[in-house]
Design an enzyme around this catalytic site. Structure first.
Site, short mmCIF file in Angstrom:
data_model
loop_
_atom_site.label_atom_id
_atom_site.label_comp_id
_atom_site.label_asym_id
_atom_site.label_seq_id
_atom_site.Cartn_x
_atom_site.Cartn_y
_atom_site.Cartn_z
N THR A 1 0.83 -1.22 0.00
CA THR A 1 0.00 0.00 0.00
C THR A 1 0.84 1.25 0.00
O THR A 1 0.46 2.27 -0.58
CB THR A 1 -0.91 -0.02 1.24
OG1 THR A 1 -1.82 -1.09 1.10
CG2 THR A 1 -1.70 1.28 1.37
N TYR B 1 -8.10 0.77 -3.47
CA TYR B 1 -6.96 1.28 -4.24
C TYR B 1 -6.20 0.06 -4.77
O TYR B 1 -6.46 -1.08 -4.39
CB TYR B 1 -6.04 2.12 -3.35
CG TYR B 1 -5.53 1.35 -2.16
CD1 TYR B 1 -6.23 1.38 -0.94
CD2 TYR B 1 -4.41 0.53 -2.23
CE1 TYR B 1 -5.80 0.65 0.14
CE2 TYR B 1 -3.98 -0.22 -1.15
CZ TYR B 1 -4.69 -0.15 0.03
OH TYR B 1 -4.27 -0.89 1.12
N SER C 1 1.91 -7.70 -0.53
CA SER C 1 2.68 -8.65 0.29
C SER C 1 1.93 -9.94 0.63
O SER C 1 2.55 -10.92 1.04
CB SER C 1 3.17 -7.99 1.57
OG SER C 1 2.11 -7.81 2.48
N THR D 1 1.61 -4.31 4.20
CA THR D 1 1.42 -4.54 5.65
C THR D 1 0.91 -5.96 5.95
O THR D 1 1.06 -6.43 7.06
CB THR D 1 0.39 -3.54 6.20
OG1 THR D 1 -0.84 -3.69 5.49
CG2 THR D 1 0.91 -2.12 6.08
N ASP D 2 0.34 -6.64 4.96
CA ASP D 2 -0.28 -7.95 5.25
C ASP D 2 0.72 -8.96 5.79
O ASP D 2 0.40 -9.69 6.72
CB ASP D 2 -0.95 -8.53 3.99
CG ASP D 2 -2.23 -7.79 3.65
OD1 ASP D 2 -2.93 -8.21 2.71
OD2 ASP D 2 -2.52 -6.78 4.33
N LYS E 1 0.35 -7.19 12.68
CA LYS E 1 -0.78 -6.39 12.20
C LYS E 1 -2.03 -6.87 12.96
O LYS E 1 -2.49 -7.98 12.78
CB LYS E 1 -0.97 -6.56 10.70
CG LYS E 1 -2.04 -5.66 10.10
CD LYS E 1 -2.04 -5.81 8.58
CE LYS E 1 -3.06 -4.90 7.91
NZ LYS E 1 -3.03 -5.03 6.43
N GLU F 1 -1.64 -27.13 28.16
CA GLU F 1 -2.87 -27.62 27.51
C GLU F 1 -2.72 -29.04 26.95
O GLU F 1 -3.68 -29.77 26.78
CB GLU F 1 -3.26 -26.68 26.35
CG GLU F 1 -3.79 -25.34 26.81
CD GLU F 1 -5.12 -25.46 27.54
OE1 GLU F 1 -5.40 -24.62 28.39
OE2 GLU F 1 -5.87 -26.44 27.25
N1 DAS Z 1 -2.40 -5.85 0.15
C1 DAS Z 1 -1.68 -5.23 1.22
C2 DAS Z 1 -0.21 -5.66 1.18
O1 DAS Z 1 0.43 -5.48 0.14
C3 DAS Z 1 -1.71 -3.77 1.14
C4 DAS Z 1 -0.95 -3.17 2.26
O2 DAS Z 1 -1.56 -2.99 3.30
O3 DAS Z 1 0.25 -2.91 2.14
O4 DAS Z 1 0.25 -6.14 2.19
#
Ligand code: DAS
Length: 356
Positions: A40, A54, A87, A120-121, A193, A313
């Site tokens: 992103t 986007y 990602s 971020t994923d 995340k 557990e």
């Molecule tokens: N699809 C997500 C990624 O590329 C977009 C982001 O949050 O960066 O990880």
């Protein structure tokens, strides 16, 4: 006539001195390399109102740098476009390629710090992988954004500005791989995340290491788990990663899923409920996989707050299983892959999960 000549000469001299001073100041700035992978932070939307709709991985690294002229006062920055992908589509090969490039750059005397721009994923997975395998004390900072640069109140520019500042600062050395998001400096090991739509998306149950405000870092903690220079794992000695997958635990979970996912793998991470719990009907399936040579690693699916203890557990000693300590399932998978490049011994694997 003479006076205007003198004034022109003085002005020229002053300009030359200013230019020399600027060049000298620029020379004195640290050298930071930005390795861009997509996400992103390189995204673009149709309108400023599109903060969630986007296309990721569109803007090239040189444009990201050009969009931040403030960087020229922080460091001498250059960019490399390693990938241009979202990602969620990262593969083990992407991890290996990126880490090897980071390692090579870190060895260069003319590189003082490295920034990795990333979606971020799976940012938390890459940051942990670099933390485990790149042998350098130089700052490595992974950064992303929750909104594309085209959106109102986009967070990427400030996150990237922060990342370069941290990568350029000596006090960031030796702290392992770092993540700068939302004014915070997080440990690449601990952070995950936790929210998928807010700019305050990245959390660690142990909290951030510090904050960065107007380019200045304020530190409050340092990592204690092994990383980078203290790591027994070295990306320069890793050519391939063993197959490790994750099976999710939940109510009514079918035992058959474990065999389907775990068969033939080096390890299966169980994303268990609560304390890493395993449904009674799933235990025999995991025991069978273990007897077939698959390592079983109990983690917790609890969001950013896992802590799995041995023999709590499940009788891990009796079943010859490993527990993932505080690592979430996706980070447990990263550590398992790296650890399994060195050992298949359960006791050694457990030692590694306690130490990294
Ligand atoms: N699809 C997500 C990624 O590329 C977009 C982001 O949050 O960066 O990880």
């Amino acid at each position: 006539m003479y006076l205007s000549y003198r004034l022109r000469a003085l002005a020229a001299g002053a300009a030359l001195m200013a230019g020399a001073a600027l060049a000298q100041a620029q020379q004195a700035l640290p050298n930071v390399v930005i390795l861009a992978t997509g996400g992103t932070i390189a995204g673009a939307g149709a309108s400023a109102a599109n903060s969630a709709t986007y296309a990721a991985a569109k803007v090239p690294v040189d444009k990201l740098i050009a969009g931040l002229p403030e960087l020229s006062k922080v460091a001498t920055v250059r960019g490399e476009q390693v990938f241009q992908i979202a990602s969620e589509s990262f593969t083990n090969d992407n991890l290996l390629t990126l880490a090897k490039r980071v390692s090579a750059l870190a060895k260069q005397a003319d590189v003082d710090g490295i920034v990795v721009t990333h979606g971020t994923d799976t940012l938390e997975e890459t940051a942990y992988f670099l933390n485990l395998t790149v042998h350098t004390a130089k700052p490595i900072v992974v950064v992303g954004s929750m909104r594309p640069g085209t959106a109102l109140s986009a967070d990427g520019a400030l996150n990237l500005y922060d990342a370069v500042n941290v990568a350029a600062s000596k006090d960031a050395s030796g702290k392992g791989v770092l993540v700068t998001m939302n004014d915070e400096i997080q440990s690449g090991r601990d952070v995950a995340k936790a929210i998928n739509i807010k700019t305050e998306a990245f959390k660690s149950q142990w909290g951030p290491l510090g904050m960065i405000v107007e380019g200045k870092s304020y530190w409050f903690r340092a990592p204690v788990k092994k990383h980078t220079m203290q790591s027994e794992f070295d990306i320069d000695q890793i050519t391939t990663l063993p197959a490790v997958d994750i099976a999710y635990g939940y109510g009514n979970v079918p035992a058959a899923q474990y065999e389907a996912i775990g068969k033939g793998k080096a390890a299966l991470v169980h994303a268990g409920t609560g304390n890493g719990s395993v449904a009674d009907r799933a235990v025999p399936a995991l025991q069978k996989l273990r007897s077939d040579g698959v390592q079983i690693i109990r983690s917790s699916r609890v969001n950013t707050g896992g802590f799995v203890l041995r023999n709590a557990e499940q009788p891990d000693d009796k079943y010859d299983w490993v527990v993932a300590h505080d690592l979430n399932p996706q980070k447990a998978r990263i550590l398992a892959m790296v650890a399994l490049t060195k050992t298949r011994d359960t006791k050694e694997l457990q030692r590694i999960f306690w130490e990294y």
